[in-house]
Design a protein around this motif. Structure first.
Motif, PDB file in Angstrom:
ATOM      1  N   PHE A 125      -4.551  -4.171  -8.545  1.00 18.09           N
ATOM      2  CA  PHE A 125      -4.328  -2.752  -8.414  1.00 18.09           C
ATOM      3  C   PHE A 125      -5.970  -2.208  -7.721  1.00 18.09           C
ATOM      4  O   PHE A 125      -6.737  -2.531  -8.003  1.00 18.09           O
ATOM      5  CB  PHE A 125      -4.081  -1.885  -9.479  1.00 18.09           C
ATOM      6  N   THR A 128       0.909   8.248   0.511  1.00 20.22           N
ATOM      7  CA  THR A 128       1.437   9.489   0.309  1.00 20.22           C
ATOM      8  C   THR A 128       1.217  10.659   1.169  1.00 20.22           C
ATOM      9  O   THR A 128       0.298  10.880   1.889  1.00 20.22           O
ATOM     10  CB  THR A 128       1.309  10.032  -1.302  1.00 20.22           C
ATOM     11  N   LEU A 160      -3.304   3.605 -14.065  1.00 20.42           N
ATOM     12  CA  LEU A 160      -2.438   2.391 -13.315  1.00 20.42           C
ATOM     13  C   LEU A 160      -3.286   1.244 -13.157  1.00 20.42           C
ATOM     14  O   LEU A 160      -2.495   0.079 -13.088  1.00 20.42           O
ATOM     15  CB  LEU A 160      -2.296   3.058 -11.677  1.00 20.42           C
ATOM     16  N   ALA A 194       3.552   4.522  -7.846  1.00 17.30           N
ATOM     17  CA  ALA A 194       2.764   3.337  -8.190  1.00 17.30           C
ATOM     18  C   ALA A 194       3.421   2.610  -9.421  1.00 17.30           C
ATOM     19  O   ALA A 194       3.278   1.281  -9.114  1.00 17.30           O
ATOM     20  CB  ALA A 194       1.435   3.870  -8.416  1.00 17.30           C
ATOM     21  N   THR A 195       3.805   3.444 -10.423  1.00 17.53           N
ATOM     22  CA  THR A 195       4.265   2.634 -11.653  1.00 17.53           C
ATOM     23  C   THR A 195       5.529   1.926 -11.342  1.00 17.53           C
ATOM     24  O   THR A 195       5.813   0.680 -11.562  1.00 17.53           O
ATOM     25  CB  THR A 195       4.639   3.803 -12.659  1.00 17.53           C
ATOM     26  N   ILE A 237      -3.240   2.208  -3.740  1.00 18.33           N
ATOM     27  CA  ILE A 237      -2.918   3.673  -3.374  1.00 18.33           C
ATOM     28  C   ILE A 237      -3.879   4.265  -2.435  1.00 18.33           C
ATOM     29  O   ILE A 237      -5.117   4.085  -2.394  1.00 18.33           O
ATOM     30  CB  ILE A 237      -2.854   4.499  -4.784  1.00 18.33           C
ATOM     31  N   THR A 263      -0.606  -3.565  -5.891  1.00 21.40           N
ATOM     32  CA  THR A 263      -0.536  -2.274  -5.427  1.00 21.40           C
ATOM     33  C   THR A 263      -1.882  -1.606  -4.972  1.00 21.40           C
ATOM     34  O   THR A 263      -2.603  -1.504  -5.997  1.00 21.40           O
ATOM     35  CB  THR A 263       0.195  -1.417  -6.421  1.00 21.40           C
ATOM     36  N   ILE A 284       4.504  -1.409  -9.474  1.00 25.34           N
ATOM     37  CA  ILE A 284       3.942  -2.139 -10.126  1.00 25.34           C
ATOM     38  C   ILE A 284       4.964  -2.851 -10.959  1.00 25.34           C
ATOM     39  O   ILE A 284       4.987  -4.128 -11.307  1.00 25.34           O
ATOM     40  CB  ILE A 284       2.932  -1.772 -11.100  1.00 25.34           C
ATOM     41  N   THR A 321       0.993  -1.294  -0.023  1.00 24.65           N
ATOM     42  CA  THR A 321      -0.085  -0.204  -0.163  1.00 24.65           C
ATOM     43  C   THR A 321       0.818   1.271  -0.063  1.00 24.65           C
ATOM     44  O   THR A 321       2.026   1.265   0.722  1.00 24.65           O
ATOM     45  CB  THR A 321      -0.946  -0.067   1.295  1.00 24.65           C
ATOM     46  N   LEU A 322       0.606   2.098  -0.911  1.00 24.45           N
ATOM     47  CA  LEU A 322       1.387   3.327  -1.076  1.00 24.45           C
ATOM     48  C   LEU A 322       0.678   4.385  -0.227  1.00 24.45           C
ATOM     49  O   LEU A 322      -0.520   4.801  -0.431  1.00 24.45           O
ATOM     50  CB  LEU A 322       1.500   3.881  -2.459  1.00 24.45           C
ATOM     51  N   GLU A 379       1.895   8.739  -9.371  1.00 27.21           N
ATOM     52  CA  GLU A 379       1.782   7.753 -10.323  1.00 27.21           C
ATOM     53  C   GLU A 379       3.178   7.172 -10.866  1.00 27.21           C
ATOM     54  O   GLU A 379       3.221   6.018 -10.749  1.00 27.21           O
ATOM     55  CB  GLU A 379       1.367   8.555 -11.472  1.00 27.21           C
TER      56      GLU A 379
END
Length: 1000
Positions: A299, A215, A288, A228-229, A241, A239, A232, A212-213, A225
């Protein structure tokens, strides 16, 4: 005392678990484990999942013991606490950092450990759960998942430290901690009954395949982005977000908070402008999702991050804090509905934002899972609350993920804004604290009893009432309270405001149970009462037939005194009889309480006004209790015109049964309980169509009880807030329009004039501005008074400056409640009798039966009886142990002592402060309970009363007690209290797993 936690080595950690389970039947204090249904399972990220929920990234996923405790209670999806490049001592975290007594606030945002330490904790927990699941038959060793969480920018995530963390959790096989855990398990196979070498050797080192990202607020969309890229494509991870509720926009958030009663939660539009914008988020998420699909990975979004709000009332240190819990739910679920509609239900959502027992099944049924929780398990019951959630989800059955049901989710989001579990109460919650400090030993107490002015033995009569033993319950009640019908109907029930159940769902309905006992046991009780034998002591006169006078006469007569009660009116009951409307309390109920007093042999003289104490002395009464109330009307100073006094109106209303000529529009001025009574009564009067209640503040800051406010609202009373009356000109009440300024000393925001005028039409204006004590009456009788006309008395005996003359009720402290009048009556009667008028009953209860209730949310309408909901806190409290995410407060059973003792384990505590919110005392257990230290350095770094073990075998310790330090041999004589010595010896002998400090 340091706010830094010390991770427990795997050897000490496993020894703790195995020894505690073997000797106590618990794991980290959690009594009831959840056993997964082998026939039910879900799948996500190509792995099985026995239950679709677990702890959110936060205080419950920071340490190894957090994760094991959560698994034990039913969690199977674990969002590990976020790591970032800034860590350990370099990460500033203000303390205390959590306040969760209602909606939750925090000021911490990622692990407080160094990243390598966090990594080790997660691998240790992974290994431990793999073997514990099979050893104790809790579920499949492959039925749970860890989800790592990282932040906050790409540069940091690409750093060597964070990259090593990510790669290590993807495959931990070559890491020292994985080998250490594996070797210990293999070397200690004899300590397990169901674990084989093959089981240990078969444990997968692939801890995480998802991430889990998280931010920071203000992170640019392009940066999000890119990260996340990277996760992945480069890290090949499924992933999520994490999105912020700021995506909803300021106007939506502000209106939702205001409409739901959170208007006091302060936030500007800065984050809404600075954070990721909705119009940028949607196309980014589409891109994404397409990327992840192409890579064969899952995702989705994690909804939501916590919500940044301003610190306005010193809730926590700093200027900004993060809101979560029940107030976040309507925002998070609204964002989920909006995004699902945008994506046609095809966007996977991991959910966290106020999920709890009352909504988690509905969330899951929309197709949203996994679901993670935090706030609900920061409250009393703690991790044990997870068992109920797991059972609830399993009972409803699972269905594989096929997308999100947009319609069902939209309906849920709409309903959330009216959900009583998430709407804020009309008024601020009263303090749940008792006004005393937590004792070092024997701290368990029933806060309901402590909150009751007469210390009713509430848990005793609750239990008897629940068992249908109404007569016995009445015997307990009337031992201290001779007005069971009056207090069972209109008592202000401060006991309920202190009830620990407030932190679960709603208080135990103590007052209702008292009335139930009264209605069920009255006839049997009064039939068995006989007039006590009177002693030969001098007779006592009681002046005033209101609650204080009735209670005083009852207590004295029951003890054998010859008592005469003088009342100037033609019936007993005072304000309750003549002023409080019949729709609030029937006269028949008052009659029953009066009959109890009369059965004690009290002589009642009605229509006899006593004007002087001297006249009573002449009649032979050397002891006198004055219970004459506060009969002087309060004043409302208008520049022009005059309002009707509320008490006079209410008395006339009751006398005429509401047949009054008030006109069609009535205005009541005031915000207290009397104002609510007056407004509700006016609403029932002949020809009245509209009743407005005028007050200079808002409903939130009115002095009336929340219950009285809500009843007035239900009756259709209209609230004209922020208006201060100036003059009454004909049929128009002219008011100054006010606004709320800063808080005053009482915590209420000051009303400030705006310069505007508001005019309200009114056929009748009623002023409920409080009553005053008639000080002149006391003064004429030679009794000293204060500047408010109240009699000056001895605080313990309530004796006045005139020997043998006592005052009870409103004359002591001004207008007060019925139960406070009973308290005064008992004090005065006890002073005359030279003995207490009631007996405290010992708190008893079977620990296991009580423990079965802890953690279980169960509202009154769901329960077979309120006695089931009663947690019997006087026998088992343990709030501080329940709510500690790190398990740093331990309940210790000392042989020979009836009550369990609480010790605080210093090396596991990060001073989050959560236990301070829920201790029923005005105290912080992490600072004020007897503390076990890991070593001499930690001992020296603290001011806590406590001890460090210098030699376990010799039972030699260093102790700090009453501020003095000494080295003590616990096997020999010493100057310490015996209870304290026994506690330390018990820790050393029976809880030795707490002392695994040779490995720490």
């Amino acid at each position: 005392m340091s706010d830094r936690m010390t991770p427990i080595p795997f050897a000490g950690f496993m020894n703790w678990i195995l020894e505690e389970k073997k000797t106590k039947g618990t794991v980290f204090g959690i009594r009831k484990p959840y056993i997964a249904d082998a026939g039910q399972s879900l799948e996500i990220f190509g792995r099985a999942l026995e239950t679709p929920f677990g702890p959110a990234a936060g205080p419950h996923t920071q340490l190894c013991q957090n994760l094991v405790a959560a698994y034990w209670a039913g969690s199977r999806f674990f969002e590990l606490k976020t790591v970032q490049i800034l860590d350990g001592e370099d990460l500033p975290v203000s303390k205390p950092c959590i306040k969760a007594d209602d909606e939750c606030y925090n000021v911490e945002w990622s692990t407080e450990l160094y990243v390598p330490q966090a990594f080790d904790e997660y691998v240790k927990a992974w290994m431990a759960i793999k073997v514990l699941s099979k050893e104790f038959g809790l579920g499949s060793p492959d039925g749970f998942q860890f989800n790592m969480s990282v932040g906050y920018d790409l540069e940091g995530i690409k750093s060597e430290k964070i990259d090593r963390f990510i790669e290590g959790l993807k495959d931990a096989s070559e890491t020292p901690v994985f080998r250490e855990c594996r070797e210990w398990l293999l070397a200690n196979l004899e300590r397990f009954e169901h674990i084989t070498r093959e089981d240990v050797e078969g444990i997968s080192p692939n801890v995480c395949n998802s991430i889990t990202l998280s931010t920071l607020h203000g992170c640019p969309p392009a940066e999000i982005e890119r990260i996340a890229t990277y996760l992945i494509t480069e890290k090949k991870l499924n992933t999520f977000i994490k999105c912020n509720p700021t995506l909803l926009g300021y106007e939506f958030a502000r209106k939702t908070m205001d409409d739901m009663g959170y208007d006091y939660v302060a936030f500007g539009d800065f984050h809404f402008k600075d954070d990721l914008q909705y119009e940028d988020a949607v196309p980014m998420l589409h891109r994404l999702q397409e990327l992840a699909d192409a890579k064969g990975l899952a995702f989705g979004v994690k909804l939501t991050n916590t919500f940044p709000v301003d610190i306005k009332a010193s809730e926590l240190p700093g200027e900004e804090m993060y809101m979560s819990g029940r107030s976040l739910y309507p925002l998070s679920i609204a964002l989920a509905a909006r995004l699902s509609k945008e994506f046609g239900g095809k966007l996977r959502i991991s959910y966290s934002g106020g999920a709890d027992t009352y909504n988690i099944r509905q969330i899951f049924d929309t197709g949203i899972w996994p679901i993670t929780v935090a706030t609900t398990v920061l409250k009393p019951g703690g991790y044990q609350r997870m068992v109920q959630i797991a059972q609830l989800l399993a009972q409803g059955g699972y269905r594989p993920y096929t997308g999100v049901d947009e319609r069902e989710l939209s309906d849920l989001a709409e309903a959330s804004r009216q959900d009583r579990h998430h709407k804020k109460a009309v008024k601020p919650l009263p303090s749940r604290k008792m006004k005393k400090k937590v004792p070092l030993m024997d701290c368990f107490a029933a806060p309901c009893k402590e909150g009751c002015p007469i210390h009713q033995d509430i848990t005793s009569y609750m239990k008897l009432t629940g068992e249908g033993k109404y007569k016995e319950a009445m015997e307990v009640i009337t031992d201290k309270n001779p007005l069971p019908f009056i207090t069972g109907t209109i008592c202000a029930h401060n006991c309920m405001s202190k009830c620990t159940r407030n932190f679960y769902e709603e208080p135990v309905h103590i007052r209702d149970m008292k009335l139930k006992a009264a209605e069920g046991g009255y006839d049997q009780l009064i039939a068995g009462l006989t007039k006590p034998r009177q002693d030969q002591a001098e007779p006592v006169a009681v002046v005033g037939g209101g609650p204080a006078g009735i209670a005083a006469a009852y207590f004295l007569a029951r003890a054998g005194r010859n008592v005469t009660l003088f009342e100037k009116r033609d019936s007993l009951g005072g304000v309750v009889r003549y002023v409080i409307p019949e729709f609030r309390i029937p006269s028949a109920s008052i009659d029953k309480d009066v009959a109890l007093m009369e059965k004690m042999g009290v002589e009642v003289k009605l229509n006899q006004e006593i004007k002087t104490i001297a006249s009573l002395k002449e009649m032979g009464y050397d002891k006198v209790i004055l219970a004459v109330g506060a009969s002087k009307p309060g004043l409302l100073n208008l520049e022009k015109g005059e309002a009707v006094n509320a008490l006079a109106f209410l008395e006339e209303f009751k006398k005429t049964d509401g047949h009054l000529n008030l006109g069609s529009e009535v205005v009541v001025i005031g915000g207290g309980n009397t104002a609510m009574d007056a407004a509700r009564a006016a609403k029932r009067a002949d020809a009245v169509k509209k009743v407005s209640l005028v007050y200079r503040r808002t409903k939130r800051y009115m002095p009336a009880d929340a219950e009285e406010l809500e009843l007035a609202m239900e009756d259709g009373v209209e609230f004209a807030e922020l208006l201060s009356p100036v003059s009454l000109e004909g049929n128009v009440l002219v008011c100054n329009k006010m606004k709320l300024g800063d808080a005053d000393a009482s915590g209420r925001r000051r009303p400030v004039e705006t310069g505007e005028k508001v005019r309200i039409t009114a056929d009748t204006v009623i002023a409920a501005t409080g009553e005053q004590v008639n000080g002149a009456w006391y003064q004429v009788n030679g009794i000293l008074t204060d500047d408010r006309g109240r009699a000056k008395v001895n605080a313990q005996t309530l004796e006045t400056s005139v020997e043998g003359v006592y005052v009870a009720g409103d004359g002591v402290n001004g207008p007060a409640t019925v139960v406070e009048a009973i308290r005064d009556a008992s004090l005065a009667a006890a002073a005359i009798l030279g003995a207490s008028v009631g007996t405290d009953r010992e708190e008893t209860g079977l620990v296991e039966a009580i423990a079965d209730k802890k953690g279980v949310l169960k509202e009154a309408r769901e329960a077979a009886g309120e006695n089931y909901r009663c947690l019997e806190c006087g026998a088992v409290c343990e709030n501080c142990a329940d709510v500690c995410p790190n398990r740093a407060n331990i309940s210790v059973k000392v042989p020979g002592m009836q009550m369990a003792q609480i010790i605080h384990v210093d090396y596991m505590c990060n001073e989050c402060g959560n236990c301070a919110s829920f201790c029923p005392y005005d105290s912080a257990p992490y600072k004020e309970k007897f503390t076990l230290f890991a070593d001499a350095a930690d001992f020296a770094d603290s001011e806590n009363e406590g001890f460090v073990v210098l030699d376990q075998e010799a039972q030699r310790v260093k102790v700090r007690f009453t501020g003095k330090e000494s080295e003590v041999d616990l096997k020999e004589g010493n100057g310490l209290p015996e209870q304290l010595v026994r506690l330390m010896r018990t820790v050393i002998c029976d809880y030795a797993y707490l002392l695994g400090i040779d490995a720490i």
